[in-house]
Design an enzyme around this catalytic site. Structure first.
Site, PDB file in Angstrom:
ATOM      1  N   CYS A  89       6.509  -0.067   7.261  1.00  0.00           N
ATOM      2  CA  CYS A  89       6.081   1.066   6.446  1.00  0.00           C
ATOM      3  C   CYS A  89       7.193   1.415   5.470  1.00  0.00           C
ATOM      4  O   CYS A  89       8.371   1.421   5.840  1.00  0.00           O
ATOM      5  CB  CYS A  89       5.776   2.252   7.359  1.00  0.00           C
ATOM      6  SG  CYS A  89       5.236   3.731   6.488  1.00  0.00           S
ATOM      7  N   LEU A  90       6.809   1.730   4.243  1.00  0.00           N
ATOM      8  CA  LEU A  90       7.797   2.118   3.237  1.00  0.00           C
ATOM      9  C   LEU A  90       8.503   3.421   3.597  1.00  0.00           C
ATOM     10  O   LEU A  90       9.595   3.675   3.110  1.00  0.00           O
ATOM     11  CB  LEU A  90       7.133   2.227   1.862  1.00  0.00           C
ATOM     12  CG  LEU A  90       6.553   0.923   1.324  1.00  0.00           C
ATOM     13  CD1 LEU A  90       5.837   1.172   0.000  1.00  0.00           C
ATOM     14  CD2 LEU A  90       7.621  -0.145   1.178  1.00  0.00           C
TER      15      LEU A  90
ATOM     16  N   HIS B 272      -1.951   7.309   7.333  1.00  0.00           N
ATOM     17  CA  HIS B 272      -1.066   8.198   6.569  1.00  0.00           C
ATOM     18  C   HIS B 272      -1.806   9.460   6.134  1.00  0.00           C
ATOM     19  O   HIS B 272      -1.290  10.567   6.270  1.00  0.00           O
ATOM     20  CB  HIS B 272      -0.508   7.498   5.325  1.00  0.00           C
ATOM     21  CG  HIS B 272       0.720   6.694   5.594  1.00  0.00           C
ATOM     22  ND1 HIS B 272       1.868   7.225   6.130  1.00  0.00           N
ATOM     23  CD2 HIS B 272       0.988   5.389   5.392  1.00  0.00           C
ATOM     24  CE1 HIS B 272       2.782   6.287   6.252  1.00  0.00           C
ATOM     25  NE2 HIS B 272       2.270   5.149   5.811  1.00  0.00           N
TER      26      HIS B 272
ATOM     27  N   GLN C  46       3.291   9.944   1.040  1.00  0.00           N
ATOM     28  CA  GLN C  46       4.553   9.227   1.124  1.00  0.00           C
ATOM     29  C   GLN C  46       5.482   9.546  -0.052  1.00  0.00           C
ATOM     30  O   GLN C  46       6.669   9.249   0.009  1.00  0.00           O
ATOM     31  CB  GLN C  46       4.325   7.726   1.217  1.00  0.00           C
ATOM     32  CG  GLN C  46       3.712   7.315   2.539  1.00  0.00           C
ATOM     33  CD  GLN C  46       3.553   5.827   2.620  1.00  0.00           C
ATOM     34  OE1 GLN C  46       2.515   5.279   2.222  1.00  0.00           O
ATOM     35  NE2 GLN C  46       4.574   5.156   3.121  1.00  0.00           N
TER      36      GLN C  46
ATOM     37  N   GLY D  93       0.850  -1.185   0.000  1.00  0.00           N
ATOM     38  CA  GLY D  93       0.000   0.000   0.000  1.00  0.00           C
ATOM     39  C   GLY D  93       0.885   1.234   0.000  1.00  0.00           C
ATOM     40  O   GLY D  93       2.036   1.180   0.434  1.00  0.00           O
TER      41      GLY D  93
ATOM     42  N   HIS E 142      -3.797   1.332   7.990  1.00  0.00           N
ATOM     43  CA  HIS E 142      -2.457   1.918   7.900  1.00  0.00           C
ATOM     44  C   HIS E 142      -2.454   3.075   6.896  1.00  0.00           C
ATOM     45  O   HIS E 142      -1.931   4.161   7.186  1.00  0.00           O
ATOM     46  CB  HIS E 142      -1.466   0.821   7.478  1.00  0.00           C
ATOM     47  CG  HIS E 142      -0.060   1.273   7.336  1.00  0.00           C
ATOM     48  ND1 HIS E 142       0.912   0.966   8.260  1.00  0.00           N
ATOM     49  CD2 HIS E 142       0.560   1.984   6.367  1.00  0.00           C
ATOM     50  CE1 HIS E 142       2.067   1.482   7.856  1.00  0.00           C
ATOM     51  NE2 HIS E 142       1.878   2.097   6.706  1.00  0.00           N
ATOM     52  N   GLU E 143      -3.029   2.865   5.719  1.00  0.00           N
ATOM     53  CA  GLU E 143      -3.049   3.921   4.695  1.00  0.00           C
ATOM     54  C   GLU E 143      -3.937   5.087   5.132  1.00  0.00           C
ATOM     55  O   GLU E 143      -3.604   6.250   4.878  1.00  0.00           O
ATOM     56  CB  GLU E 143      -3.488   3.363   3.345  1.00  0.00           C
ATOM     57  CG  GLU E 143      -2.568   2.282   2.776  1.00  0.00           C
ATOM     58  CD  GLU E 143      -1.092   2.619   2.796  1.00  0.00           C
ATOM     59  OE1 GLU E 143      -0.725   3.790   2.582  1.00  0.00           O
ATOM     60  OE2 GLU E 143      -0.283   1.707   3.029  1.00  0.00           O
TER      61      GLU E 143
END
Length: 179
Positions: free
Chosen positions: A104-105, A150, A61, A56, A146-147
């Site tokens: 997380c990226l 963000h 991000q 995701g 999670h998204e």
């Protein structure tokens, strides 16, 4: 040769914003134009997510504080969920809570057990403005929550407490990508 029907195949990989970048810690603005620029952003998000081996990715991000995210995420039964949501709202997050590994990226290499609901429903629009409703359980519910975090200016470490939080933030400070 790239094929335009494959998500991200016409996208560009954008630089990832990392923990501490102000764009990750502020709520995102609603998308107001459902146009070619939005379509390209969604393609770029897919391309960037795939290049980073993620499941995701939210627009902030990659530095754009807009309420849009993409996903290509399995659930606990290994069913693939692929899509995007523009101007999403988390309308349900319920059921049992599960503490599971989360990364997380924007915090590469950092992972910690994070509590999330096992069921989530997100409503919003697709790239053309048509309504969408996405429902997930298990790992996919975790991804959706999670998204959404963000887009609200939070990263998963904001949900951690005590020793888990201390260890994750210490690891982030010591990471090779830390400022």
């Amino acid at each position: 040769m790239r094929h335009s029907a494959i998500p991200g195949s016409s996208g560009l990989v954008r630089p990832m914003r990392l923990l501490g970048d102000p764009v990750l810690h502020a709520p995102c603005s609603p998308v107001t134009a459902f146009d070619g620029a939005l379509t390209q952003l969604i393609e770029d998000l897919y391309a960037t997510m795939y290049a980073a081996h993620g499941v995701g990715l939210a627009a902030n991000q990659v530095g754009l504080p807009l309420r849009v995210f993409v996903y290509d995420c399995p659930d606990d039964e290994d069913r693939r969920h692929l899509g995007h949501v523009v101007n999403p709202r988390l309308v349900e997050a319920d059921g049992v809570t599960v503490t599971g590994p989360e990364g997380c990226l924007s915090l590469p290499g950092i992972e910690a057990g994070t509590r999330r609901f096992d069921h989530a429903v997100v409503e919003g629009a697709d790239r053309t403005g048509e309504p969408v409703r996405v429902e997930g359980t298990g790992f996919f519910a975790r991804c959706l929550q999670h998204e959404m975090d963000h887009l609200d200016g939070r990263v998963f470490t904001d949900r951690l407490r005590g020793l888990r939080r201390h260890r994750a933030l210490r690891a982030a400070r010591r990471a090779p990508w830390a400022p």
